[in-house]
Write a protein that holds these residues in place. Sequence first.
Motif: not given
Length: 91
Positions: A24-31, A73-91
Amino acid sequence: MVIFFLFNACSAVQTKVDQKTKEEQNRLSGYIGKNVEETFIDFGTPFFDELDEKGFRKVTFKHSKLGVKCIRSFTVDKSNMVTGFKSSGCF
């Protein structure tokens, strides 16, 4: 003997959970560094799309599978780029 089997079963379950969490972490890192629109394509309509207390956009997707709530949850900057993420209960 019973304790030995129970211990092995618990460690096997933990190993499986750890493996799925890593996937899950590897998948979300791709964003990271990609436009947030790609998350909409893959996860659908967000459950929340709001600004956090620091002024960053937070996009959250939520669904349940077999009674387990998955929240991404994804954190997004002002240019609409994903800068971070958190995941819970997704496996």
